[in-house]
Design an enzyme around this catalytic site. Sequence first.
Site, short mmCIF file in Angstrom:
data_model
loop_
_atom_site.label_atom_id
_atom_site.label_comp_id
_atom_site.label_asym_id
_atom_site.label_seq_id
_atom_site.Cartn_x
_atom_site.Cartn_y
_atom_site.Cartn_z
N HIS A 184 14.55 2.64 5.66
CA HIS A 184 13.87 0.95 6.28
C HIS A 184 15.45 -0.03 4.86
O HIS A 184 15.75 0.91 4.09
CB HIS A 184 12.80 0.67 5.10
CG HIS A 184 12.32 -1.10 4.77
ND1 HIS A 184 11.63 -1.70 6.07
CD2 HIS A 184 12.46 -1.53 4.18
CE1 HIS A 184 11.70 -2.38 5.66
NE2 HIS A 184 11.76 -3.11 4.30
N ASP A 215 -0.42 -8.36 5.26
CA ASP A 215 1.17 -8.54 4.94
C ASP A 215 0.91 -9.36 5.55
O ASP A 215 1.79 -10.63 5.38
CB ASP A 215 2.03 -7.05 4.88
CG ASP A 215 3.87 -7.65 4.73
OD1 ASP A 215 3.64 -8.22 3.46
OD2 ASP A 215 4.10 -7.74 5.35
N ARG A 231 3.70 -16.88 1.76
CA ARG A 231 4.90 -17.02 0.67
C ARG A 231 6.08 -17.84 1.39
O ARG A 231 6.69 -17.97 0.53
CB ARG A 231 5.21 -15.25 0.58
CG ARG A 231 4.07 -14.25 -0.19
CD ARG A 231 4.59 -13.26 -0.08
NE ARG A 231 5.42 -12.70 -0.83
CZ ARG A 231 6.28 -11.85 -0.10
NH1 ARG A 231 5.71 -10.77 0.72
NH2 ARG A 231 7.25 -11.63 -0.76
N SER A 277 4.79 -6.33 0.30
CA SER A 277 4.83 -6.18 1.15
C SER A 277 6.19 -5.16 2.08
O SER A 277 4.76 -4.86 2.86
CB SER A 277 6.13 -7.53 1.31
OG SER A 277 6.15 -8.13 2.47
N LYS A 286 3.64 -1.27 4.10
CA LYS A 286 3.90 -0.78 5.93
C LYS A 286 4.69 0.52 5.95
O LYS A 286 4.53 0.99 6.94
CB LYS A 286 5.05 -1.94 6.49
CG LYS A 286 4.72 -3.84 6.38
CD LYS A 286 5.22 -4.69 6.90
CE LYS A 286 6.26 -4.79 6.03
NZ LYS A 286 6.60 -6.15 6.44
N1 URA Z 1 10.61 -7.35 3.76
C1 URA Z 1 9.36 -7.65 3.97
O1 URA Z 1 9.17 -7.09 4.66
N2 URA Z 1 8.57 -8.06 2.88
C2 URA Z 1 9.51 -8.42 2.00
O2 URA Z 1 8.57 -9.42 1.19
C3 URA Z 1 10.69 -9.34 1.66
C4 URA Z 1 11.24 -8.35 3.16
#
Ligand code: URA
Length: 434
Positions: free
Chosen positions: A82, A161, A168, A183, A187
């Site tokens: 990621h 999220d 946010r 967040s 995932k």
């Molecule tokens: N990428 C995400 O998936 N969430 C965040 O809060 C910041 C970057």
Amino acid sequence: MRMYDLIEKKKLGEELSTEEIYHIINGYTNGEIPDYQISALLMAIYFKGMNVRERYDLTMAMRDSGDILDLSSIDGVKIDKHSTGGVGDKVTLVLGPIIASIGVPVAKMSGRGLGHTGGTIDKLEAFPGFNASLSEEDFISQVNDIKIAVTGQSKNLAPADKKLYALRDVTATVDEISLITGSIMSKKLAAGTDAIVLDVTVGDGAFMKNKESALELAQSMVDIGKRADKKIAAVLTNMDEPLGFAIGNDLEVIEAINALNGNGPDDLMEVVYELGSQMIVFSGIETDKSKARKLMENAVASGKAFEKFCQFIERQGGDVAFARDINKFKPANYVIPVEAKEDGYIHAMKAEAFGLASMSLGGGRETFDDVIDMSVGIVLAKKVGDYIKKGEAICYVHANDKAKAEHAIEMINKATVISADKCDHMKLIIDIVE
Ligand code: URA
């Protein structure tokens, strides 16, 4: 449990219990707790933070808000990679096929681009016919058959999220370490792999603008991954200037194809090899990172990695003729050089502005509903640290609209700093958190 009391508690800097965190996340996901109360809580978290236990509970509650993929029917150690986002970031397109060709199963969920950063799924759709929404069953059988599948994020993956991120975004609470950790990691954990390698970008084009905050985020995500029993490492990489030379969807795909054929830019390959060698070590195929890197270099040199890429594109319905002949990609109508206004060394090519310039050409989205123009973007001719003469090209703007090109050129000129003083090339790998 009253939401009012939980907001008050966090406002005073007190610790929220596991039960309280689950109550908040579940209540918000199913619509029982309103946006205005969660907004207040987010701001309290922004100022008071969360300890590691709270971050872990937040991550798990968000993970548990939706589906959790079961990848146990895939053989071997499943690994995800990621990136926290960047400009010109085509790492997955190059790294995935290389390590899959070595035998590491790559089961990857990727996203679409937003703002100044691009997304892997958009880039893969450069291949006509490419299917980026595989069913769970097809996703798993493809990884078992050819060791690599890349699909868009399923709708019910960490739905908490989706709601929280949108809130946010409009309450100025995106840039808080606990919330970013929850967040991203919710995932990643819902995606069901055994190991995770994180590319935490640092600098002008990244979420984290300096090394200290990037290191803090990397450590936080690694802590949570370990608590969740995952093999996890984070590599901090430089995102002050764009990665590689190409920015824009087709242009980045072409650069990735060239990289898989052994002609990748040094900075891109440095990131690919660093992340990949960590992934190979996690897979157990090799225990030594430098030997893992050699395996990767051989996979590129032998053509094995490129053939894996072709197999992967074809299996997901994409027209592989585009990979075998990059001239099939339709070029933009205009290719305009942006010329240096003086002699000197390039001190800055600010990544965010280059990303925004590409977006303004039509290569990126402001909102998720925008349609992308695949052929536009920017190809750098120089990198930070290079010497340039007045009138030489800094980069080339690929545009389909002259007015948009003029605007992008203006942005690029403002984002490029040239000075007579000598300047070093940028260091790509800033730190590693294992
Ligand atoms: N990428 C995400 O998936 N969430 C965040 O809060 C910041 C970057």
